[in-house]
Design a protein around this motif. Sequence first.
Motif, short mmCIF file in Angstrom:
data_model
loop_
_atom_site.label_atom_id
_atom_site.label_comp_id
_atom_site.label_asym_id
_atom_site.label_seq_id
_atom_site.Cartn_x
_atom_site.Cartn_y
_atom_site.Cartn_z
N ALA A 31 12.05 -0.45 0.24
CA ALA A 31 11.24 0.74 0.74
C ALA A 31 12.49 1.63 0.64
CB ALA A 31 11.44 0.33 1.73
N LYS A 32 13.58 1.95 0.38
CA LYS A 32 14.52 2.73 0.11
C LYS A 32 14.91 4.06 -1.69
CE LYS A 32 18.74 4.81 0.95
NZ LYS A 32 19.83 5.76 0.82
N ALA A 33 14.34 3.10 -2.80
CA ALA A 33 13.94 3.22 -3.87
C ALA A 33 12.74 4.00 -3.43
CB ALA A 33 13.45 1.91 -4.41
N MET A 34 11.90 3.70 -2.85
CA MET A 34 10.77 4.31 -2.21
C MET A 34 10.90 5.73 -1.85
SD MET A 34 7.11 3.88 -0.68
CE MET A 34 6.57 2.02 -1.63
N LEU A 35 11.34 5.92 -1.24
CA LEU A 35 12.01 6.88 -0.35
C LEU A 35 12.99 8.02 -0.80
CD1 LEU A 35 12.60 8.90 2.57
CD2 LEU A 35 14.56 7.37 3.38
N ARG A 60 0.75 -0.94 0.00
CA ARG A 60 0.13 0.32 0.63
C ARG A 60 0.76 0.99 -0.83
NH1 ARG A 60 -3.45 -3.36 -1.14
NH2 ARG A 60 -5.08 -3.78 -0.01
N GLY A 61 1.45 1.67 -1.16
CA GLY A 61 2.60 2.27 -1.30
C GLY A 61 1.98 3.60 -1.03
N GLY A 62 1.09 4.35 -1.28
CA GLY A 62 0.23 5.46 -1.15
C GLY A 62 0.76 5.76 -0.04
N VAL A 63 0.09 5.32 1.27
CA VAL A 63 0.11 5.59 2.79
C VAL A 63 1.54 5.76 2.97
CG1 VAL A 63 -0.27 4.66 4.90
CG2 VAL A 63 -2.05 4.57 2.94
N MET A 64 2.59 5.18 3.14
CA MET A 64 3.60 5.40 3.04
C MET A 64 5.02 6.34 2.69
SD MET A 64 7.03 1.47 3.67
CE MET A 64 7.82 2.23 2.33
N ARG A 65 4.65 6.43 1.30
CA ARG A 65 4.80 8.06 0.40
C ARG A 65 4.66 8.59 1.61
NH1 ARG A 65 5.01 4.78 -4.07
NH2 ARG A 65 2.11 4.92 -4.57
N MET A 66 2.99 8.97 1.83
CA MET A 66 2.95 10.62 2.40
C MET A 66 3.56 10.21 3.73
SD MET A 66 0.73 10.88 5.23
CE MET A 66 -0.77 9.51 5.03
N GLN A 67 3.37 9.52 3.93
CA GLN A 67 4.41 9.10 5.42
C GLN A 67 5.32 10.31 5.82
OE1 GLN A 67 4.79 6.02 8.05
NE2 GLN A 67 4.71 6.96 9.87
N GLU A 121 24.53 -1.03 2.66
CA GLU A 121 24.04 -0.26 2.19
C GLU A 121 22.92 0.18 3.53
OE1 GLU A 121 21.47 -0.68 -1.43
OE2 GLU A 121 23.02 -1.34 -2.26
N THR A 122 22.65 -0.21 4.18
CA THR A 122 22.12 0.68 5.82
C THR A 122 22.95 1.39 6.44
OG1 THR A 122 20.77 -0.09 7.48
CG2 THR A 122 22.18 -1.60 7.16
N ASP A 123 22.59 2.04 6.94
CA ASP A 123 23.13 3.24 7.37
C ASP A 123 22.64 3.19 9.19
OD1 ASP A 123 23.64 5.00 5.57
OD2 ASP A 123 21.58 6.10 6.23
N GLU A 157 12.83 13.25 -4.69
CA GLU A 157 13.33 13.44 -5.41
C GLU A 157 12.27 14.56 -6.13
OE1 GLU A 157 13.86 12.26 -10.34
OE2 GLU A 157 14.65 11.00 -9.11
N SER A 158 11.07 13.53 -5.71
CA SER A 158 9.66 14.63 -5.90
C SER A 158 9.87 15.61 -5.00
CB SER A 158 8.46 13.57 -5.57
OG SER A 158 6.73 14.35 -5.46
N GLU A 159 10.16 15.92 -3.95
CA GLU A 159 10.03 17.28 -3.26
C GLU A 159 10.93 17.90 -3.45
OE1 GLU A 159 8.13 17.66 0.37
OE2 GLU A 159 6.91 16.37 -1.10
N SER A 160 12.19 17.82 -3.90
CA SER A 160 13.54 18.67 -4.17
C SER A 160 12.40 19.29 -5.24
CB SER A 160 13.95 17.83 -4.29
OG SER A 160 15.36 18.81 -5.58
#
Length: 750
Positions: A577-581, A541-548, A620-622, A586-589
Motif C-alpha cells: 500500500a505504501k508503494a502504491m502511495l 482493486r488498485g484503481g479505486v485506492m489510487r484514485m482516493q 517504517e510505519t509512522d 511521484e505521478s502527482e508531482s
Amino acid sequence: MPNNMESESRKLLGRLRDTLAEDSAGQARLDRITNLIADSMQTEVCSIYLFRDKDTLELCATEGLKAEAVHKTRMRIGEGLVGRVARTRNMVNTADAPSEPGFRYMPETGEEIYSSFLGLPIQRLGEILGVLVVQSKTARAFTGDEVYALEVVAMVLAEMTELGAFVGDEGGMGALHKHPVMFRGATGQEGVTEGHVYLHEPRVVVTNPVADDPEAESQRLREAVDKLRISVDGMLANVEPSDKDQREVLEAYRMFANSRGWMRRMEEDIQRGLSAEAAVEKEQSIARARLATVPDPYMRERLHDLDDLSNRLLRILTGQGKETGAEMPENPILVARNIGPGELLDYGKDLKGIVLEQGSVGSHAAVVARAWAIPLVIHAEGITTKALNGDAILVDGDQGVVHLRPEDTVATAFRDKIAMQAEAQKRYAGLVGLPAQTLCGKHIALHMNAGLMADLPSLATSGAEGVGLFRTELQFLIRNKVPRRGDLASLYARVMDAAKGKRVVFRTLDIGSDKVLPYMKPQEEPNPAMGWRAIRVGLDRGGVMRMQLQALIRASAGRPLTIMFPFVAQFDEFRDAKAMLDAVLESESRLGHVLPASLEVGAMLETPSLAFAPDRFFEETDFISIGGNDLKQFFFAADRENERVRKRYDTLNYSFLSFIRQIVTRCDTFHTPVSFCGEDAGRPLESVALAAMGVRTLSMRPASIGPVKAMLRRLDLDEVAAVIDKAAAEGAQSVRPALSEHLAERGFVT
C-alpha cells in the motif's frame, strides 16, 4: 379446481365479511367465525388460537370444544400440535392426531374424541399471529381443496387480526397496536432518547381482504401487474450497461413480474374470494415464511426480490405509495427493517434515534448514527410490524433495549436517566479547554472519530485535539457509482479547512464485511468479517485506492496530510500500500500538483498477527492505531455481531489488556506513536485501563470526550496499573470488579 369449491369458498368469505362488518364485540366476532368455518367445512370443531405474548398461544374462540376452555387453555410455542404449527409455520394435516409426534392432550377442552386434525398458521408477511384449527371425529386427512379453502380463511383472519377486528375486554385480549411492547436488540450506538416512531416504509394496509366480483378483481390485478412490468422495464432501460449488479436485480424483478405461476396462484386466490390486494399479500406471506427457512444464499436473495416486488404491486393496487403523507412527528425516531446510507442521510440530523430489525454494529447505519451522536438499536426483531407512526418510543442504546408505547412507570424512570445524562454533559462542558492530564502528570490526547462534514463542528465543542479517524467509506456507500476524484478532493479539502490546522487521520476505503458498495457485486463469503475487505480490496482493486490517494493529495494543497490503511494483517500489505502511495505521489508531482507539506502514513492494527510483524514494520510505519472493535473479536475468536458469544468476553479481561501493553511496549521500542480507536476508548472505565497500559492517545465519538476526560483528570494511572496487576496476580480473569472498586473509593459511579 372445481367451480363448486370456488363457489363454497366465496360464500364462506362473504359470510365472514358480513360477520366482521357487524357492530359487535371482538369475542362475539371470533365466536361467530368459528361457527361459520365449522359449518362450512362440515367439521365438528373449529378453534382459533392467538398469541397472548411472543411465546404463548391462547385458545380465543372455539366451536365444538368446551366453552370454559376459552381464554384458559394456553400452550408454549412448539408445545402440542398447535404449538408445532406456530413454531414451524407449516400445516399439520393428520387423520390420527393422538399418534402424531408431540401431541399434547388437554383434558379441559374435551378434544379427546376428535381424531382428524388440520392446523394452519395465521400469519401476515412472515409474522405469525396465531393458529387456525379444524377437527372431526371421523379419521380422515383433509383434502387439498379443503386445505386451500382454509388457507384463504386464515389469510383473512390474519388481516382482520392486524386491523384489530377481534379486540375486546373479554379474556384480556388487547389491540395489537395499543399495548406496551419491549424489544431486546443489540447496541449499534450508545445513548438514550425519547421520541415518536417514524416508519421508513409504512405498511400497506389491506382493508378489503374479501371481494364479491372475481372477474373485476382479476382485471384489477392484471392491470396492476402490467403497470409493474412497465415500471421494471423502465428501470432496466435506465441502468448503465456497466452496472451489472443492478441489472441482475432488475432482471430478477422482471422474471417474477412475468411469472405465470405467480400470476396463476394469485388469480386462484381471487377465485376463492380474496381481493386482488389480499391475493398478493397471501403469496408474499408464503414467500416471507420460506425466507426464514431457506439456507441457500441465492434463494434467499430471490425471495427478497419477490418480497420487494410484492410491495411494489401492493402499492400500485392500493394507491398507498411510499410517501404516505404522514408528517414527521416531534422528536422522530426512525424505525425500519434496514436502511441504506443514502436514504438515512436524506432524513438529516432531525432524527433523535434509529431502531432497525436488521443492521450490524459496523454497518453504514451505525457509522451515520455515531456521526450524528444519536442512539441506534439493531436486531429489534418484529418492531416494524408492531409500531405505528407517531407511537411513543424510548430507545436505550446503552442496553440495546427499545420500549414501544411504554407504561408511565417505565417512561418516568427513563426520563430520569436522560436528565442525569444531560446534567452530566453540562458539567463536562466546563472541561472543554482543559487538557486530559492525570494526577500523575501524564497527558492523554483525546481525539474524535468522524465520517461526515457535519461532525467537524464537534472538534471545537467537544474539546477534541484532532480527528483520530475520518471514515472515508460513506462517500462511496451513498452513491450508485464510484464517486468522482474531483468530488472527493473537494470534500477532503473542506474537512481539512473545518479542522483549522488540527490533525485529521484519513482512513482509506474500509469496505467489505457489513459495508458493501451498491455498485460492487456482493461476495458470498462464509465469514465476511474475516474475508475480502478493507486493504485487501484496496490492493486487489488498485484503481479505486489510487484514485482516493490522488484525491487526498490534491485536497491537502501543500498542507500536512495523514493517511491510514485499514485492516493490515501483515507487513507485506502495508509495504504494498505504501508503494502504491509513493507511485501516486511521484505521478502527482509530474502532473504539477502541489504535494503535502508533510506526510504521515500509518496502519490500523486490527488483527493479532500485525502485533508480531517484523521489526522493519514498526520502523517504517509512522504511527499505529489499534482498531479495538475488530482486534477484540479476533483476539477472543468471538464475532461481535453474535450476542451469544460477544458478551462473554470483557475488554477488561487481563489477557486482552496485557496484549495491549505488549503492543504499546513494542511501539515504544521503535518510537512509533500508538493510539487506540474504538467504542472502548469512549467508555470511561475502559479508557482508564487502556491509559494505564500505556496508550497515550484515544480516539472516540465526540460525546464521550467529556466523561473520559473528567475521569482521567482525577486519577493516578500508576495506581490504576497497580490495581490491575494486583487483581491479575490474584487470579482474576477480568479486572473490572477490582478497578470498579478502586474508582468507587474515589467517588466514581461505574
